[in-house]
Design an enzyme around this catalytic site. Structure first.
Site, PDB file in Angstrom:
ATOM      1  N   ARG A 177     -14.293  40.044  14.345  1.00 35.34           N
ATOM      2  CA  ARG A 177     -15.053  41.295  14.415  1.00 35.34           C
ATOM      3  C   ARG A 177     -15.746  41.462  15.773  1.00 35.34           C
ATOM      4  O   ARG A 177     -16.179  42.552  16.131  1.00 35.34           O
ATOM      5  CB  ARG A 177     -16.076  41.365  13.265  1.00 35.34           C
ATOM      6  N   LYS A 219      -4.049  60.704  18.732  1.00 35.73           N
ATOM      7  CA  LYS A 219      -3.298  61.862  19.194  1.00 35.73           C
ATOM      8  C   LYS A 219      -2.413  61.487  20.388  1.00 35.73           C
ATOM      9  O   LYS A 219      -1.490  60.701  20.219  1.00 35.73           O
ATOM     10  CB  LYS A 219      -4.282  62.999  19.503  1.00 35.73           C
ATOM     11  N   ASP A 245     -15.458  64.959  24.709  1.00 32.55           N
ATOM     12  CA  ASP A 245     -14.269  64.651  23.916  1.00 32.55           C
ATOM     13  C   ASP A 245     -13.056  65.116  24.728  1.00 32.55           C
ATOM     14  O   ASP A 245     -12.830  66.315  24.896  1.00 32.55           O
ATOM     15  CB  ASP A 245     -14.365  65.379  22.564  1.00 32.55           C
ATOM     16  N   TYR A 262     -14.454  70.088  17.344  1.00 34.44           N
ATOM     17  CA  TYR A 262     -13.585  69.541  16.289  1.00 34.44           C
ATOM     18  C   TYR A 262     -14.351  69.490  14.962  1.00 34.44           C
ATOM     19  O   TYR A 262     -15.501  69.038  14.926  1.00 34.44           O
ATOM     20  CB  TYR A 262     -13.122  68.146  16.707  1.00 34.44           C
TER      21      TYR A 262
HETATM   22  C1  LIG Z   1      -8.512  64.212  15.711  1.00 35.18           C
HETATM   23  C2  LIG Z   1      -9.693  64.470  16.588  1.00 35.18           C
HETATM   24  C3  LIG Z   1     -10.871  63.713  16.452  1.00 35.18           C
HETATM   25  C4  LIG Z   1     -11.041  62.664  15.367  1.00 35.18           C
HETATM   26  O1  LIG Z   1     -10.159  61.596  15.534  1.00 35.18           O
HETATM   27  P1  LIG Z   1      -9.572  60.715  14.297  1.00 35.18           P
HETATM   28  O2  LIG Z   1      -8.730  59.715  15.019  1.00 35.18           O
HETATM   29  O3  LIG Z   1      -8.832  61.643  13.399  1.00 35.18           O
HETATM   30  O4  LIG Z   1     -10.734  60.095  13.600  1.00 35.18           O
HETATM   31  C5  LIG Z   1     -11.907  63.979  17.327  1.00 35.18           C
HETATM   32  N1  LIG Z   1     -11.817  64.939  18.269  1.00 35.18           N
HETATM   33  C6  LIG Z   1     -10.701  65.695  18.419  1.00 35.18           C
HETATM   34  C7  LIG Z   1     -10.658  66.741  19.472  1.00 35.18           C
HETATM   35  C8  LIG Z   1      -9.608  65.484  17.588  1.00 35.18           C
HETATM   36  O5  LIG Z   1      -8.513  66.245  17.734  1.00 35.18           O
END
Ligand SMILES: *Cc1c(COP(=O)(O)O)cnc(C)c1O
Length: 375
Positions: A53, A200, A175, A104
């Site tokens: 961890r 993504k 982000d 988001y």
């Molecule tokens: C998908 C997404 C998230 C969250 O990510 P997860 O891996 O699904 O927890 C945060 N910000 C944006 C812009 C996203 O597209």
């Protein structure tokens, strides 16, 4: 390659970083380190792994690549939202947070929940309105931006907003999931922390959930590592390895996806069954001028609103054969989704909006399928 990445292009960093030291016979790739514990005879020794961890060799390799791409030090998490939770944990209790009103959906829901219990005071702004964001900064502690936004593809003027936040002594988190580190590097502009849903584009194959925060601030880095260790928000070693495997090809994937997205957006803008196309690469798009000035490309996400509203949009997702009707984005396969089918999606998103994540299939195949589904 650690420490030798200066001057290398990001596409090269994605390939060359995070490799084991070159000794005769050594593996070219880091191992999937599947162990919960490590042999540690004797007393504590700095740098000697103890427990799964706290540290993991596969995370470390991935973090070297992500840090090299975003020009900071990366900490990986179990998902993008685990990274988002760690980012909010940096905000002092009761602090004022300025955030995009079209962020988001899960980040927005989490911020609202933290606001409701008094952990922070939330001020929502239109990130595409630079003056409005600037006006909200005095007295704020953190500015949380996302650009381009998911799914409206609005573009924030990151250089101007980050500079204004620094002038107002406001810390900044960005982000960067939609843009990827190939199109913009918020830390270079003075942001404190960058967030990625590596689920993504970074991992890129729709087979893993993983998140990351990257910072240039050593004190913040230490707090983020502590957060991950104490809350247990750790990525699985295999997931980290999959993300590392995926990010190697980020350069070629994004280049091709972006080229196809631009071509599809151009054609969709002329399509009689499409009422509106959102893509920052289109010259008449609301975000075009800022994106052209501040980004190294326009990305591979497109949003359209078919003529005929919600029903027409749903019908498109039922008629496509090659595009997959599914949520998420950034993978090799093209996905299409009517966002408002998800109850938690903010009402700022039009009912008919279809979010298109453009993958690696041939542009003509994608076009034929979409054109036929639009009717
Ligand atoms: C998908 C997404 C998230 C969250 O990510 P997860 O891996 O699904 O927890 C945060 N910000 C944006 C812009 C996203 O597209």
């Amino acid at each position: 390659m650690t420490g030798h990445a200066d001057g290398l292009a990001p596409e090269t960093r994605a390939v060359a970083l995070g490799r084991p030291p070159r000794t005769p016979g050594s593996a070219v790739n880091p191992p999937v380190e599947l162990t919960s514990t490590h042999v540690t005879p004797g007393d504590f020794a700095d740098g000697v792994p103890i427990y799964g961890r706290y540290t993991n060799a596969t995370w470390a390799a991935l973090e070297e690549v992500l840090g090299g791409l975003e020009h900071g030090r990366a900490v990986t998490f179990a998902s993008g939202m685990a990274a988002g939770t760690a980012l909010f944990a940096l905000v002092p209790r009761g602090a004022r947070v300025v955030m995009g009103e079209t962020s988001y959906n899960a980040m927005l829901a989490l911020a609202r929940e933290l606001d409701a219990v008094g952990d922070l005071r939330l001020t929502l702004v239109d990130v595409a309105d630079t003056d409005a964001v600037r006006a909200a900064l005095p007295g704020a502690d953190w500015l949380l931006l996302e650009s381009p936004t998911n799914p409206l593809l609005e573009v924030a003027d990151l250089p101007a907003l980050i500079a204004a936040a620094r002038d107002a002594d406001v810390r900044v988190g960005v982000d960067n999931t939609f843009a990827t580190p190939l199109l913009q590097n918020p830390l270079d502009l003075g942001a404190d922390v960058v967030l990625h849903s590596a689920t993504k584009y970074l991992a890129g194959h729709s087979d893993v959930l993983l998140g990351a925060l990257v910072t240039t601030d050593d004190a913040l880095h230490e707090r983020l590592v502590d957060h991950r260790t104490l809350r247990g928000a750790i990525p699985g070693p295999f997931e980290a390895w999959l993300a590392l495997r995926g990010v190697r090809t980020l350069g070629v994937r994004l280049a091709r996806q972006q080229e196809t997205a631009a071509e599809l957006a151009r054609r969709l803008a002329e399509h009689p069954a499409v009422a509106r196309v959102r893509y920052p690469g289109l010259p008449d798009d609301a975000g075009h001028a800022v994106a052209a000035r501040t980004m190294r490309g326009f990305g591979a996400m497109v949003a359209i609103e078919p003529v005929g509203g919600r029903e027409a949009a749903t019908a498109v997702t039922q008629r496509v054969r090659l595009w997959t009707p599914a949520t998420s984005l950034g993978g090799v396969e093209s996905l299409i989704e009517r966002r408002r089918r998800i109850p938690s999606e903010p009402t700022t998103v039009p009912e008919a909006l279809l979010r298109l994540s453009v993958g690696l299939e041939d542009v003509e195949d994608l076009w034929r399928d979409l054109d036929a589904a639009l009717g």
